[in-house]
Scaffold this active site. Structure first.
Site, PDB file in Angstrom:
ATOM      1  N   THR A 133      74.346  42.483  -5.789  1.00 51.57           N
ATOM      2  CA  THR A 133      73.513  41.419  -6.375  1.00 51.57           C
ATOM      3  C   THR A 133      72.057  41.764  -6.059  1.00 51.57           C
ATOM      4  O   THR A 133      71.784  42.721  -5.324  1.00 51.57           O
ATOM      5  CB  THR A 133      73.831  40.050  -5.732  1.00 51.57           C
ATOM      6  N   ASP A 134      71.124  40.991  -6.604  1.00 53.19           N
ATOM      7  CA  ASP A 134      69.706  41.245  -6.319  1.00 53.19           C
ATOM      8  C   ASP A 134      69.417  41.151  -4.826  1.00 53.19           C
ATOM      9  O   ASP A 134      68.644  41.926  -4.267  1.00 53.19           O
ATOM     10  CB  ASP A 134      68.825  40.229  -7.065  1.00 53.19           C
ATOM     11  N   CYS A 135      70.047  40.172  -4.174  1.00 51.12           N
ATOM     12  CA  CYS A 135      69.784  40.003  -2.744  1.00 51.12           C
ATOM     13  C   CYS A 135      70.670  40.886  -1.866  1.00 51.12           C
ATOM     14  O   CYS A 135      70.323  41.194  -0.736  1.00 51.12           O
ATOM     15  CB  CYS A 135      69.910  38.536  -2.345  1.00 51.12           C
ATOM     16  N   TYR A 136      71.849  41.284  -2.393  1.00 45.73           N
ATOM     17  CA  TYR A 136      72.758  42.159  -1.643  1.00 45.73           C
ATOM     18  C   TYR A 136      73.094  43.364  -2.521  1.00 45.73           C
ATOM     19  O   TYR A 136      74.135  43.390  -3.172  1.00 45.73           O
ATOM     20  CB  TYR A 136      74.041  41.409  -1.281  1.00 45.73           C
ATOM     21  N   PRO A 137      72.211  44.376  -2.575  1.00 48.48           N
ATOM     22  CA  PRO A 137      72.391  45.463  -3.539  1.00 48.48           C
ATOM     23  C   PRO A 137      73.552  46.420  -3.228  1.00 48.48           C
ATOM     24  O   PRO A 137      74.068  47.064  -4.126  1.00 48.48           O
ATOM     25  CB  PRO A 137      71.056  46.218  -3.470  1.00 48.48           C
TER      26      PRO A 137
END
Lengths: 507, 130
Positions: A133-137
């Site tokens: 995700t954007d926060c957990y690439p």
């Protein structure tokens, strides 16, 4: 009657514990002590009774927090030594259940082994995947971890310390592999579980001193009762507890992974609870003996939730090694360890004596009237009735083999149930039996000469899963469906099982 | 002393055990035997002093013979003293002592292996397997 109102406050007991003056006894010592001193004197004398149990507790597991990786990952699917852990929590949190089996080693390694390995100081491989995700690439991670690397490792067991457990026997003619261990055929042995006189809940069945917030021994650490356990049923004498403790303080001496052959992985764990002796009622409940704790001896040969009880049996009989059933002496095996249960109770006794653990009354009680319910099933699984073939072609036992051959051909079937003059099932013949009779002509001329007399049967109400188990176990492809009088009302063949596919049941 | 005897039945069905008893005069106690159409395995118990003669006679009749030094062995580091083994053993090899510790009467063991299956903690094994 003035004595029955006599009480001892928890503050007084804790004062003695802190001063190192508390009189602490293990639960197995209490019956003798009460018999010797009398109830009033025992109340004055004894401050704390410690209990303990050590056995297989499938409903166990632990929460882990791994800390964040760089770049960070929100773990969605997680494996620890190839054992899948729950991925439905926050990014680097998980819960591993004791019975979850390894994807590579099956029942030889599971969640319980991961827990034991961590406690033993062994390295455990974490593998995880994510969509990113954007926060957990980050999308994947593999790393070797020791228990000390985790931020938290909190054991939290939804159902531990069963008050008692029904004993098991097997009246069928084959070995059963169950969570109650190996059950020999023809009532060849009895297996049981539980510490009886030492069991925590058996020493406080009304749950006056055991409830939320009460300090306990859990796997060698100081833990706590969370509250009632799942499937808690104290009204029926089968109370359970949800418990928690810090895995980092636990010892392999009291946390052991195990495999019940043919059943799966489970965790053996030691649980002990100190019971403050505050009044006569507690004196009485902690004076419970093995003889006073009764369970049903259930026939595990019956594949149903409602297994019939062969008889009632108490823990003194079970622990003696021999139980009599219908005039026969049958040997017993314990699945839980009484030696370890005593070890737990004695260790806990040491803690209280040395002032390492003080006592706490429940912050929230567990309701003793609670009783477990069976599952509400809105849709019933398929029964034999739903798929059986009602066209029955049968043959009389006094008819000739040739007549059977003709019926098999005409009826386009491979199995002919054989009936007697009263129309009741007495045997079965198959195309194979008839071919054999024709190929090796001997004395046999009638159906009764070649039929198999031991017929595996089913009933209309039997769940299809159970009927399928019978077919598999006996390596046969058809069974007569019979009523109570043994009239053949239908046939169930392997072909009928095809009706399950694409129909109402399997879509 | 216990001997594990393996023999093939392909070369005809020689009554090996009976023949050895007849020729040596040693009384052989068959504790366990699995025999099918092509091969057989028997666990026999004989007096220690007759070991050599029985072994040689069996070997001359085409059987392979192995001396079993040990019965089942209990790994005390894995055992938790539950007692799951106690009631499944057909020869009452296991019992719980007064301290509730599992004890093994190794000499009674015929290595049927049932206890190994029943032990939840993999604490029982054959020495020969190592």
């Amino acid at each position: 009657m003035i004595y029955t109102r006599m009480k001892k406050s928890i503050d007084l007991i804790n004062e003695r514990v802190r001063d190192g003056n508390a009189r602490v006894v293990t639960a197995d010592e209490m019956p003798g002590l009460v018999a010797e001193l009398g109830e009033e004197e025992a109340l004055r004398e004894v401050d704390v009774v410690t209990t303990g149990t050590f056995g297989a507790m499938c409903s166990s597991g632990a929460f882990f927090n791994f800390g964040h990786a760089e770049p960070p990952i929100r773990m969605e699917r997680i494996w620890l030594n190839d054992v899948e852990a729950y991925g439905g929590l926050a990014a680097v949190d998980t819960y591993i259940g004791a019975t979850q089996q390894s994807t590579t080693r099956e029942d030889q390694y599971g969640g319980a082994h991961v827990i034991e390995d961590f406690i033993a100081g062994k390295s455990v491989e974490l593998r995880a995947m994510s969509r990113g995700t954007d926060c957990y690439p980050r999308r994947t991670i593999t790393t070797d971890l020791l228990l000390e690397h985790l931020n938290q490792a909190i054991m939290c067991n939804p159902r531990n310390a069963y008050q008692r457990y029904n004993a098991a026997i097997n009246t069928t003619d084959r070995v059963l592999h169950t969570y109650m261990g190996m059950l020999l055929p023809n009532s060849g042995n009895i297996s049981f579980s539980g510490a009886g006189v030492l069991n925590p809940l058996s020493n406080d069945p009304k749950l006056r001193m055991i409830g939320s917030g009460v300090p306990i021994f859990l796997g060698g650490a100081q833990g706590m009762v969370v509250g009632e356990g799942t499937q808690n049923s104290p009204a029926g004498g089968f109370g359970t507890l949800m418990v928690t403790g810090n895995m980092k303080e636990m010892s392999q001496d009291y946390v052991r992974a195990a495999t019940m052959q043919g059943y799966g992985v489970t965790l053996y764990i030691g649980v002990g609870i100190p019971i403050p002796v505050v009044d006569i009622d507690i004196v009485r409940s902690t004076a419970v003996r093995d003889e006073d704790i009764e369970v049903d001896l259930l026939d595990y040969g019956i594949p149903s939730r409602n297994r019939p009880a062969v008889r009632k049996v108490n823990y003194a009989e079970l622990r003696s090694g021999i139980v009599e059933v219908n005039g026969e002496e049958i040997r017993t095996s314990s699945l839980s360890s009484y030696r370890k249960a005593k070890d737990v109770a004695e260790t806990l006794k040491g803690w209280v004596e040395q002032g390492k653990m003080t006592l706490v009354l429940p912050t929230r009680p567990i309701i003793p009237e609670t009783r477990v319910k069976p599952m509400h099933e809105s849709v019933h699984g398929p029964r034999v009735l739903d798929i059986m073939d009602k066209r029955v072609v049968s043959i009389g036992e006094s008819e000739e083999i040739r007549a059977a051959a003709q019926k098999l051909l005409k009826g386009e079937t491979n199995h002919l149930p054989v009936i007697n003059n009263n129309g009741l099932l007495v045997g079965i013949v198959t195309t194979y039996d008839i071919s054999k009779a024709v190929a090796n002509p001997g004395k046999a001329t009638l159906v009764r000469d070649i039929m198999k007399k031991k017929v595996v049967t089913t009933t209309q109400d039997e769940p299809v899963d159970i009927a399928v188990q019978k077919l598999e176990r006996h390596n046969i492809s058809a069974m007569p469906v019979v009523d109570k009088e043994m009239h053949v009302v239908a046939m169930l063949t392997a072909i009928d099982l095809g009706k399950l596919i694409g129909g109402r049941w399997l879509k | 002393m216990k001997l594990l005897v393996n023999f093939s039945r392909k070369a005809g069905q020689k009554p090996i055990i009976a023949q050895v008893v007849k020729e040596t005069g040693v009384l052989i106690n068959v504790e366990r035997a699995i025999i099918d159409s092509s091969e057989g395995e028997a666990l026999i118990d004989i007096p220690d002093e007759s070991c050599k003669i029985v072994k040689e006679k069996m070997a001359s009749l085409g059987a392979t013979v192995r001396v079993l030094e040990h019965g089942i062995i209990l790994d005390e580091t894995e055992c938790v003293d539950c007692g799951a083994c106690v009631s499944v053993c057909p020869h009452e090899v296991f019992y719980l002592d007064e301290d509730w510790v599992v004890r093994v009467r190794e000499g009674r063991c015929v290595l049927c292996g049932r206890c190994m299956e029943a032990c939840p903690h993999h604490a029982l094994y054959h020495k020969e397997e190592l």
